[in-house]
Design an enzyme around this catalytic site. Structure first.
Site, PDB file in Angstrom:
ATOM      1  N   ASP A  97      48.801 -10.412  54.825  1.00  0.00           N
ATOM      2  CA  ASP A  97      48.838  -9.430  53.729  1.00  0.00           C
ATOM      3  C   ASP A  97      49.366  -8.073  54.160  1.00  0.00           C
ATOM      4  OD1 ASP A  97      46.025 -11.178  52.973  1.00  0.00           O
ATOM      5  OD2 ASP A  97      47.642 -10.971  51.526  1.00  0.00           O
ATOM      6  N   HIS A 151      41.194 -11.568  60.738  1.00  0.00           N
ATOM      7  CA  HIS A 151      41.279 -12.902  60.122  1.00  0.00           C
ATOM      8  C   HIS A 151      40.171 -13.761  60.697  1.00  0.00           C
ATOM      9  CE1 HIS A 151      42.940 -16.731  58.760  1.00  0.00           C
ATOM     10  NE2 HIS A 151      43.666 -16.019  57.926  1.00  0.00           N
TER      11      HIS A 151
HETATM   12  C1  SDX Z   1      43.678 -13.924  53.795  1.00  0.00           C
HETATM   13  O1  SDX Z   1      41.082 -17.766  55.514  1.00  0.00           O
HETATM   14  C2  SDX Z   1      42.361 -17.662  55.364  1.00  0.00           C
HETATM   15  O2  SDX Z   1      43.158 -18.426  55.861  1.00  0.00           O
HETATM   16  C3  SDX Z   1      42.786 -16.513  54.460  1.00  0.00           C
HETATM   17  C4  SDX Z   1      44.290 -16.292  54.339  1.00  0.00           C
HETATM   18  C5  SDX Z   1      44.978 -17.450  53.647  1.00  0.00           C
HETATM   19  O3  SDX Z   1      46.191 -17.609  53.853  1.00  0.00           O
HETATM   20  O4  SDX Z   1      44.306 -18.137  52.834  1.00  0.00           O
HETATM   21  O5  SDX Z   1      44.843 -16.129  55.636  1.00  0.00           O
HETATM   22  C6  SDX Z   1      44.615 -15.056  53.518  1.00  0.00           C
HETATM   23  O6  SDX Z   1      42.683 -13.840  53.141  1.00  0.00           O
HETATM   24  C7  SDX Z   1      43.964 -12.996  54.952  1.00  0.00           C
HETATM   25  C8  SDX Z   1      42.844 -11.932  55.137  1.00  0.00           C
HETATM   26  C9  SDX Z   1      43.095 -10.779  54.142  1.00  0.00           C
HETATM   27  N1  SDX Z   1      41.940  -9.861  54.157  1.00  0.00           N
HETATM   28  C10 SDX Z   1      42.044  -8.606  54.659  1.00  0.00           C
HETATM   29  O7  SDX Z   1      43.034  -8.167  55.231  1.00  0.00           O
HETATM   30  C11 SDX Z   1      40.804  -7.742  54.437  1.00  0.00           C
HETATM   31  C12 SDX Z   1      40.446  -7.015  55.732  1.00  0.00           C
HETATM   32  N2  SDX Z   1      39.963  -8.004  56.708  1.00  0.00           N
HETATM   33  C13 SDX Z   1      38.524  -8.229  56.779  1.00  0.00           C
HETATM   34  O8  SDX Z   1      37.841  -8.106  55.588  1.00  0.00           O
HETATM   35  C14 SDX Z   1      38.157  -9.414  57.663  1.00  0.00           C
HETATM   36  O9  SDX Z   1      38.894  -9.299  58.805  1.00  0.00           O
HETATM   37  C15 SDX Z   1      38.313 -10.822  57.118  1.00  0.00           C
HETATM   38  C16 SDX Z   1      37.615 -11.005  55.825  1.00  0.00           C
HETATM   39  C17 SDX Z   1      39.753 -11.158  56.948  1.00  0.00           C
HETATM   40  C18 SDX Z   1      37.712 -11.766  58.152  1.00  0.00           C
HETATM   41  O10 SDX Z   1      36.346 -11.545  58.153  1.00  0.00           O
HETATM   42  P1  SDX Z   1      35.373 -12.280  59.221  1.00  0.00           P
HETATM   43  O11 SDX Z   1      36.046 -13.363  59.938  1.00  0.00           O
HETATM   44  O12 SDX Z   1      34.105 -12.597  58.499  1.00  0.00           O
HETATM   45  O13 SDX Z   1      35.187 -11.170  60.292  1.00  0.00           O
HETATM   46  P2  SDX Z   1      33.983 -10.157  60.278  1.00  0.00           P
HETATM   47  O14 SDX Z   1      33.897  -9.500  58.947  1.00  0.00           O
HETATM   48  O15 SDX Z   1      32.790 -10.874  60.811  1.00  0.00           O
HETATM   49  O16 SDX Z   1      34.490  -9.058  61.326  1.00  0.00           O
HETATM   50  C19 SDX Z   1      34.228  -9.206  62.716  1.00  0.00           C
HETATM   51  C20 SDX Z   1      34.170  -7.776  63.228  1.00  0.00           C
HETATM   52  C21 SDX Z   1      33.130  -6.907  62.486  1.00  0.00           C
HETATM   53  O17 SDX Z   1      32.750  -5.888  63.369  1.00  0.00           O
HETATM   54  P3  SDX Z   1      31.369  -6.108  64.257  1.00  0.00           P
HETATM   55  O18 SDX Z   1      30.277  -6.454  63.275  1.00  0.00           O
HETATM   56  O19 SDX Z   1      31.698  -7.226  65.228  1.00  0.00           O
HETATM   57  O20 SDX Z   1      31.160  -4.781  64.941  1.00  0.00           O
HETATM   58  O21 SDX Z   1      35.439  -7.129  63.002  1.00  0.00           O
HETATM   59  C22 SDX Z   1      35.260  -6.046  62.086  1.00  0.00           C
HETATM   60  C23 SDX Z   1      33.943  -6.279  61.377  1.00  0.00           C
HETATM   61  O22 SDX Z   1      33.373  -5.050  60.945  1.00  0.00           O
HETATM   62  N3  SDX Z   1      36.396  -6.104  61.162  1.00  0.00           N
HETATM   63  C24 SDX Z   1      37.087  -5.052  60.758  1.00  0.00           C
HETATM   64  C25 SDX Z   1      38.103  -5.573  59.940  1.00  0.00           C
HETATM   65  N4  SDX Z   1      37.978  -6.895  59.865  1.00  0.00           N
HETATM   66  C26 SDX Z   1      36.918  -7.225  60.624  1.00  0.00           C
HETATM   67  N5  SDX Z   1      36.955  -3.723  61.025  1.00  0.00           N
HETATM   68  C27 SDX Z   1      37.866  -2.916  60.418  1.00  0.00           C
HETATM   69  N6  SDX Z   1      38.874  -3.321  59.609  1.00  0.00           N
HETATM   70  C28 SDX Z   1      39.018  -4.659  59.361  1.00  0.00           C
HETATM   71  N7  SDX Z   1      40.010  -5.070  58.567  1.00  0.00           N
END
Ligand code: SDX
Length: 444
Positions: A378, A320
């Site tokens: 989720d 998140h």
């Molecule tokens: C919702 O914003 C809100 O409030 C949203 C929400 C709401 O109520 O409105 O809470 C609802 O959207 C919840 C999130 C649902 N999405 C998912 O579950 C999809 C999977 N999660 C990711 O796509 C991600 O975690 C996000 C989109 C939720 C957050 O993305 P960020 O903050 O941009 O984080 P990032 O992509 O920069 O990740 C940081 C690191 C990265 O690795 P490094 O580059 O540091 O090596 O964490 C890794 C990412 O690759 N990472 C994951 C991951 N999520 C982040 N690696 C594996 N699996 C994951 N799910």
């Protein structure tokens, strides 16, 4: 470009300021630090460009506040979520979705009479114009329900001309009530259309969640009794999805509203943004992922893939932007999943067991621990929604139904600000410098 003179608001008694210094020229400028009720203070940089000739750059807004708001507070480190000061745990346990809707819209928990009047207003706005039924006929039966919702919610503005004057507080209120009331009706119609069953009309003798469930699962051929446990679980899920600060879809609604677009169009823009798998579309992706993993013996392989930068696979339902601790909503849903499945007599739910095992393994893995990737809202919602009888494609529609309360409350808050200015971000231009036009016969 030479920096302009410092016209930043130099309040005589500016308690706290932040100084920016340009190391090349030695010039410095002070900007006010503004404290909120809770959470990080902000540096008010509204005069940054006119003073320094510089923009800031923050492409995914990781450190940028877009507005002041009194609705929702999130503390990502502590895993706190509050609406108007009330914790999500207390609201989920003690409140109803319409009471939370009132709280978000008007700022305080309603009195008995206020809740009665609000509930009556919502109840009497649940029907949609009969011509809207015709809109559905134009969609393929297998259209994704979110595609239909984008269309029919935006189309509401074609019907309710008597509440489109965004400068009239009364019309803003009617539009807000209409949207909160009609989203369940439209969502249920979307579901019915996808399975080829006739639309069910809303019933004024039922509560909000009950009414929604009867419109989804009732049929004209016989009376339908909503299972109170299902209705209770639905209420909880709606409350947990109601509002969440300035997330992607809420920011979309605010930006659309800043151009003075009508509220129905603004909510339709929120629906489109929520649909993305990184946002509200994740709940549907979580179940797809769990089914793809299939058995706990396959978890290590998928954890490995989730960590592999060359593999697009992500652990859906994890991570998140704000929560670097457990998403408090996931905590509530995790408990509710057990409760609902038990109440439904589903004692061994392989998907839930797989989800629990995946969560356990992921939260012991250094990659996830280092990046503070905890289950989010989720991760468990889909398991409950499927147990309630919804197809996966309807999960994000239910998220949109509930989040309409947050979207329209945030829109209302923005419209009540003393001034409404169109949101218009700038950029860092990295394209080609000016160059002469090349006639066709000179091109390669
Ligand atoms: C919702 O914003 C809100 O409030 C949203 C929400 C709401 O109520 O409105 O809470 C609802 O959207 C919840 C999130 C649902 N999405 C998912 O579950 C999809 C999977 N999660 C990711 O796509 C991600 O975690 C996000 C989109 C939720 C957050 O993305 P960020 O903050 O941009 O984080 P990032 O992509 O920069 O990740 C940081 C690191 C990265 O690795 P490094 O580059 O540091 O090596 O964490 C890794 C990412 O690759 N990472 C994951 C991951 N999520 C982040 N690696 C594996 N699996 C994951 N799910």
């Amino acid at each position: 470009m030479p920096a302009k003179k410092n016209t930043a608001p130099q309040k005589e008694t500016a308690e706290k300021t932040f100084t920016f210094t340009n190391d090349q020229t030695g010039e410095s400028w002070q900007f006010p630090i503004v404290d909120g009720t809770a959470g990080p203070s902000v540096i008010d940089i509204r005069t940054l460009y006119e003073n320094t000739g510089h923009f800031t750059l923050d492409p995914s807004f990781t450190a940028t506040g877009s507005c002041k708001s009194r609705l929702t507070f999130i503390d990502g480190d502590e895993g706190i979520l509050m609406h108007r000061g009330y914790s999500i745990e207390e609201l989920t346990e003690k409140s109803t979705f319409l009471e939370v809707a009132y709280l978000l819209l008007y700022g305080d928990l309603p009195s008995k009479n206020e809740l009665h009047d609000f509930t009556k207003s919502i109840t009497y706005h649940t029907m949609v114009h009969e011509q809207i039924h015709l809109f559905f006929r134009g969609f393929r039966r297998d259209a994704h329900p979110m595609a239909i919702m984008c269309g029919v919610v935006g189309a509401l503005s074609a019907f309710y001309h008597d509440s489109l004057d965004i400068w009239d507080p009364k019309q803003r209120e009617i539009s807000a009530h209409r949207l909160i009331a009609k989203m369940p009706t439209l969502a249920a119609m979307t579901y019915k259309y996808s399975i080829g069953q006739p639309f069910m009309y809303p019933r004024n003798d039922l509560g909000y969640a009950e009414n929604f469930l009867q419109m989804c699962f009732g049929v004209p051929a016989e009376p339908y009794k909503v299972n109170p446990l299902h209705a209770n679980a639905m209420e909880k899920i709606f409350i947990l999805h109601a509002d969440h600060e300035q997330n992607a879809s809420t920011s979309t609604v605010r930006l659309a509203g800043s151009s003075q677009a009508n509220p129905f169009a603004c909510i339709a823009s929120g629906i489109t943004s929520l649909w993305g798998p990184s946002h509200g579309g994740a709940n549907q992706e979580v179940l797809k992922m769990l089914e793809q993993i299939g058995h706990k013996k396959n978890i290590p392989e998928f954890i490995k893939r989730a960590k592999d930068k060359d593999d697009p696979f992500r652990l859906m339902g994890f991570g998140h932007r704000v929560y670097k601790n457990y998403d408090p909503r996931a905590q509530v849903l995790r408990a509710s999943a057990h409760e609902v499945l038990h109440d439904l007599g589903i004692n061994d739910n392989p998907l839930l067991e797989l989800a629990m095992e995946l969560e356990k393994i992921a939260l012991e893995d250094k990659y996830f621990v280092d990046r503070k990737l905890f289950p989010n809202v989720d991760f468990y919602s889909g398991i409950i929604l499927r147990a309630l009888g919804f197809p996966d494609t309807m999960f994000t529609v239910l998220f949109a139904l509930a989040r309409t309360v947050g979207w329209i409350s945030q829109w209302k808050e923005m419209m009540e600000e003393p001034t409404l200015r169109i949101g218009r971000p700038r950029q860092l231009y990295t394209g080609p410098a000016e160059r002469p036009y090349i006639p066709m016969n000179k091109r390669k």
